[in-house]
Design an enzyme around this catalytic site. Structure first.
Site, PDB file in Angstrom:
ATOM      1  N   LYS A  21       0.902  -1.070   0.062  1.00  0.00           N
ATOM      2  CA  LYS A  21      -0.123  -0.012   0.108  1.00  0.00           C
ATOM      3  C   LYS A  21       0.642   1.319  -0.030  1.00  0.00           C
ATOM      4  O   LYS A  21       1.607   1.423   0.668  1.00  0.00           O
ATOM      5  CB  LYS A  21      -0.601  -0.086   1.201  1.00  0.00           C
ATOM      6  CG  LYS A  21      -2.284   0.606   1.027  1.00  0.00           C
ATOM      7  CD  LYS A  21      -2.967   0.266   2.389  1.00  0.00           C
ATOM      8  CE  LYS A  21      -4.436   1.182   2.219  1.00  0.00           C
ATOM      9  NZ  LYS A  21      -5.138   0.760   3.604  1.00  0.00           N
TER      10      LYS A  21
HETATM   11  O1  G3P Z   1      -9.321   1.990   4.416  1.00  0.00           O
HETATM   12  C1  G3P Z   1      -9.068   3.251   4.746  1.00  0.00           C
HETATM   13  C2  G3P Z   1      -9.588   3.404   5.967  1.00  0.00           C
HETATM   14  O2  G3P Z   1      -8.974   2.853   6.894  1.00  0.00           O
HETATM   15  C3  G3P Z   1     -10.047   4.825   6.363  1.00  0.00           C
HETATM   16  O3  G3P Z   1     -11.230   4.907   7.035  1.00  0.00           O
HETATM   17  O4  G3P Z   1     -12.910   5.272   8.402  1.00  0.00           O
HETATM   18  O5  G3P Z   1     -10.625   6.031   9.091  1.00  0.00           O
HETATM   19  O6  G3P Z   1     -11.874   7.105   7.245  1.00  0.00           O
HETATM   20  P1  G3P Z   1     -11.672   5.910   8.071  1.00  0.00           P
END
Ligand code: G3P
Length: 219
Positions: free
Chosen positions: A87
């Site tokens: 990633k």
């Molecule tokens: O896959 C990306 C993710 O981990 C971000 O999610 O909920 O932190 O915006 P969030």
């Protein structure tokens, strides 16, 4: 549509795997820190533990922000297990690193994507997956799903192989809308996958079926 779980929590990964609908895992440095995984050796071992649970792609994020650092880290991550996907953040050196990994046959997930232009660049560089963060766009009053639509259109216009991995998924309607648009993958927390199960008519219907069965058995 592939379902990835967005966590570094091994119990939750096992639970999603047991459900029988899990196609892979995404992690990021924040999710690793949340599980208290610190130190390079522990981090690498944790990725190996995740790969032992799930037979699917596991995204492991580099921490470096310069090309040489990303290459070194990414090659070490890719060597851990054939299912590891490196990633890489959507920055200038990240684009160069994605091209480098792509030419070497190492699969990548371009993360922190918030615009169609960034998604186009990621595809041009040969990313295996592109991760638009739809929830974080919604958080700033910008339509995350509209971005998925734009990327789908652009990739289909030119036949790019890069898979759209809808990330930062927060609720079931995100999943359903992404499926309608044609995102290749969604990644979200276990709670979102389990919420897809729920309908009050299913619960009340099952209750009635079981009550009628019991009555018919004289119970
Ligand atoms: O896959 C990306 C993710 O981990 C971000 O999610 O909920 O932190 O915006 P969030």
């Amino acid at each position: 549509m592939k379902f990835f779980i967005d966590t570094a929590n091994l119990d939750q990964i096992r639970e999603a795997q047991d459900l029988g609908v899990l196609d892979g895992v995404t992690t990021n440095p924040s999710l690793m820190a949340k599980e208290g995984i610190t130190g390079q050796e522990n981090i690498l071992n944790h990725y190996k533990a995740i790969c032992a649970i799930v037979d699917g792609d596991v995204s492991a994020e580099v921490i470096s922000t310069d090309f040489a650092g990303m290459v070194k880290e990414g090659e070490a991550l890719a060597a851990l297990h054939p299912n590891i996907v490196v990633k890489v953040p959507m920055i200038k050196d990240g684009v160069k690193a994605i091209r480098y990994f792509s030419d070497k046959g190492i699969r990548t997930n371009c993360t922190l994507v918030f615009s169609a232009g960034q998604a186009l660049l990621a595809a041009k560089a040969g990313a295996t997956y592109v991760s638009p963060f739809i929830g974080r766009l919604d958080d700033i009053s910008t339509d995350g799903l509209e971005l998925i639509e734009k990327i789908r259109l652009i990739y289909d216009n030119y036949g790019f192989d890069t898979q759209i991995l809808a990330a930062s998924v927060r609720h079931t309607m995100h999943v359903i809308a992404c499926a309608e648009i044609g995102a290749d993958v969604m990644t979200g927390p276990l709670s979102v996958m389990l919420a897809l199960l729920k309908h009050p008519l299913t619960d009340s219907g099952l209750e009635t079926f079981l009550a009628d069965y019991n009555k018919s058995q004289g119970k």
